[in-house]
Design an enzyme around this catalytic site. Structure first.
Site, PDB file in Angstrom:
ATOM      1  N   LYS A 178      -3.549  -6.771  -6.098  1.00  0.00           N
ATOM      2  CA  LYS A 178      -3.846  -5.418  -6.586  1.00  0.00           C
ATOM      3  C   LYS A 178      -2.844  -4.996  -7.658  1.00  0.00           C
ATOM      4  O   LYS A 178      -2.992  -3.955  -8.276  1.00  0.00           O
ATOM      5  CB  LYS A 178      -3.772  -4.416  -5.435  1.00  0.00           C
ATOM      6  CG  LYS A 178      -4.666  -4.741  -4.245  1.00  0.00           C
ATOM      7  CD  LYS A 178      -6.072  -4.241  -4.407  1.00  0.00           C
ATOM      8  CE  LYS A 178      -6.816  -4.353  -3.080  1.00  0.00           C
ATOM      9  NZ  LYS A 178      -8.248  -4.136  -3.244  1.00  0.00           N
ATOM     10  N   CYS A 195     -15.970  -0.684   1.628  1.00  0.00           N
ATOM     11  CA  CYS A 195     -15.346  -1.001   2.923  1.00  0.00           C
ATOM     12  C   CYS A 195     -14.873   0.276   3.620  1.00  0.00           C
ATOM     13  O   CYS A 195     -13.794   0.307   4.229  1.00  0.00           O
ATOM     14  CB  CYS A 195     -14.174  -1.973   2.776  1.00  0.00           C
ATOM     15  SG  CYS A 195     -14.635  -3.535   2.057  1.00  0.00           S
ATOM     16  N   ASP A 224      -1.038   1.991   4.635  1.00  0.00           N
ATOM     17  CA  ASP A 224      -1.857   0.990   3.960  1.00  0.00           C
ATOM     18  C   ASP A 224      -1.604   1.170   2.469  1.00  0.00           C
ATOM     19  O   ASP A 224      -2.101   2.098   1.841  1.00  0.00           O
ATOM     20  CB  ASP A 224      -3.333   1.230   4.322  1.00  0.00           C
ATOM     21  CG  ASP A 224      -4.289   0.400   3.478  1.00  0.00           C
ATOM     22  OD1 ASP A 224      -3.840  -0.286   2.554  1.00  0.00           O
ATOM     23  OD2 ASP A 224      -5.498   0.461   3.752  1.00  0.00           O
TER      24      ASP A 224
HETATM   25  N1  PMP Z   1      -6.835  -1.073   2.181  1.00  0.00           N
HETATM   26  C1  PMP Z   1      -7.226  -0.563   1.007  1.00  0.00           C
HETATM   27  C2  PMP Z   1      -7.045   0.899   0.744  1.00  0.00           C
HETATM   28  C3  PMP Z   1      -7.798  -1.411   0.053  1.00  0.00           C
HETATM   29  O1  PMP Z   1      -8.198  -0.915  -1.124  1.00  0.00           O
HETATM   30  C4  PMP Z   1      -7.938  -2.791   0.333  1.00  0.00           C
HETATM   31  C5  PMP Z   1      -8.584  -3.720  -0.664  1.00  0.00           C
HETATM   32  N2  PMP Z   1      -9.815  -3.271  -1.149  1.00  0.00           N
HETATM   33  C6  PMP Z   1      -7.487  -3.261   1.570  1.00  0.00           C
HETATM   34  C7  PMP Z   1      -6.939  -2.377   2.469  1.00  0.00           C
HETATM   35  C8  PMP Z   1      -7.568  -4.703   1.926  1.00  0.00           C
HETATM   36  O2  PMP Z   1      -6.798  -5.471   1.044  1.00  0.00           O
HETATM   37  P1  PMP Z   1      -6.942  -7.056   1.009  1.00  0.00           P
HETATM   38  O3  PMP Z   1      -8.414  -7.328   0.898  1.00  0.00           O
HETATM   39  O4  PMP Z   1      -6.188  -7.467  -0.215  1.00  0.00           O
HETATM   40  O5  PMP Z   1      -6.363  -7.579   2.270  1.00  0.00           O
END
Ligand code: PMP
Length: 405
Positions: free
Chosen positions: A225, A363, A199
């Site tokens: 990001k 999250c 990831d």
């Molecule tokens: N994995 C990690 C470690 C993240 O920081 C994020 C975004 N906060 C995601 C997955 C998900 O990314 P996205 O919302 O851009 O799909």
């Protein structure tokens, strides 16, 4: 090339705006980064001069749009050192990229199979595997972290087995800033014959990513990001793995022959990209990477390290504040809790001063539970932040502490 943070900031129009009469201090970069003028210009230019659908039109605009779109794919593929452009599948972001792999692995798992993740997963890199295991009777194993937020590498390796079908882990934890030794962990997983997904949502923004050097099978990331637009990201996968990967969506673009009874899928990368893609997003993402790549990345790294170092020193000296996540190898993320102050209240009081941070579980609810906190306040730094902004954060926190005492 020296690093001139004032000149860099001048390229980000949003950084000169005010919030409630205060200059914006944007410290929520792990959630999303701001966009330089070069990216905004690329989006405006595409829509002003080239907008058309790709891969289908027999006209000049469509040819130009297709060329720009496919050139964008090459730019991103090169940026992560993919061995071929067709290894780069456009997605709406990291989440969608991981779901493509989750959907495929679900169809391949049997009872007795195992998936290994870490305790520091974002929900995006946990729930796909959890649900795939639930649907197939496979087992989800979770590699522990130490209390400082570093992965217990020995325990991780001990949890690998001949039954491990897939290993998923973050390159960098969004909640703690921990940088994982992904190359070493990948090698251990590959020795057991497992597929490896990284990831890369946070990893993509911090220095060079070399997917061939890491040795993984999949690397998932988002454009927003790393100074690019929202709604665009990619799944990179080894060609040999992607070639047979189950199709996850059907429709136009991804298909070569269709009858009423059956269909034959097209070639990579299109077979995993159904429907009209986010053309402008891809072009904007490539503009972001083009812009980022021209910076002196060593100087950027040094600057980012100075920001987190100053933040950590000030946090250590701040009575009543506890840093959550102090792995020896970490990036510019400062997660913390403060005595008798709920993270949401801290965020609110900082916001009144124009300081944007993130509060909550990031999250990563199971991780918060593991660390015994309901959530944290998180300041995350990017290349355009200044040491003065770090000082402002702590001035703001003093005020919050007084108000909440
Ligand atoms: N994995 C990690 C470690 C993240 O920081 C994020 C975004 N906060 C995601 C997955 C998900 O990314 P996205 O919302 O851009 O799909």
């Amino acid at each position: 090339m020296s690093f001139d943070v004032a000149a860099l900031r001048a390229q980000f129009p949003i950084l000169s705006r005010q919030v409630d009469g205060n200059p914006l201090v944007y410290l929520d970069n792990a959630a999303t980064t701001q966009k330089p003028q070069a990216v905004i210009d690329a989006l405006v230019d595409y829509y002003s001069t080239t907008n058309s659908n790709v891969h289908r039109g027999a006209h000049q605009l469509s040819d130009e749009a297709t060329r720009r779109f496919e050139k964008a794919r090459e730019t991103i593929a090169r940026f992560i050192n993919a061995s071929a452009r067709e290894e780069l599948i456009w997605t709406s972001g990291t989440t969608e990229a991981i779901n493509i792999v989750g959907n495929g692995i679900r169809q391949q798992l049997n009872a007795g199979d195992e998936i290994l993740v870490t305790e520091m997963e974002h929900h995006a890199d946990l729930v796909s595997w959890q649900q795939a295991c639930k649907a197939s009777g496979a087992t989800l194993k979770v590699a522990p972290i130490f209390d400082n937020g570093a992965l217990d590498v020995d325990a991780f390796k001990a949890l690998l087995s001949e039954n491990t079908r897939l290993v998923a882990m973050p390159h960098i934890s969004n909640a703690l800033g921990t940088i994982n030794p992904v190359k070493e962990l990948t090698a251990a997983a590959k020795a057991k014959g497992a597929l490896v997904l990284i990831d890369g949502a946070q990893g993509i923004a911090h220095g060079m990513v070399d997917v061939q050097d890491i040795g993984c099978d999949f690397y998932a990331f988002s454009g927003h990001k790393v100074f690019g637009p929202t709604g665009i990201g990619a799944l990179w996968g080894k060609k040999s793995v992607l070639e047979d990967w189950p199709v996850w969506q059907t429709g136009g673009e991804m298909i070569s022959r269709v009858t009423y009874q059956d269909a034959v899928w097209g070639e990579l990368p299109n077979r995993l990209e159904a429907g009209t893609p986010n053309i402008a997003g891809a072009i904007g993402f490539a503009a972001a990477i083009g812009w980022f790549s021209q910076l002196d990345l060593d100087a950027v790294k040094t600057h980012e390290a100075s920001l987190i170092q100053s933040a950590t020193e000030q946090a250590d000296a701040f009575e009543g504040l506890t840093i959550v996540g102090s792995a020896p190898n970490k990036t510019g993320i400062l997660s913390f809790i403060m005595q008798s102050a709920h993270p949401a209240d801290i965020g609110f009081i900082l916001d009144r001063q124009g300081i944007a941070i993130r509060t909550g579980d990031h999250c990563a609810q199971p991780l918060m539970k593991r660390l015994g906190v309901p959530g944290t306040a998180r300041a995350s730094f990017s290349i355009y932040n200044t040491l003065e902004e770090v000082d402002q954060l702590f001035k703001g926190l003093k005020k919050a502490q007084m108000m909440l005492a």
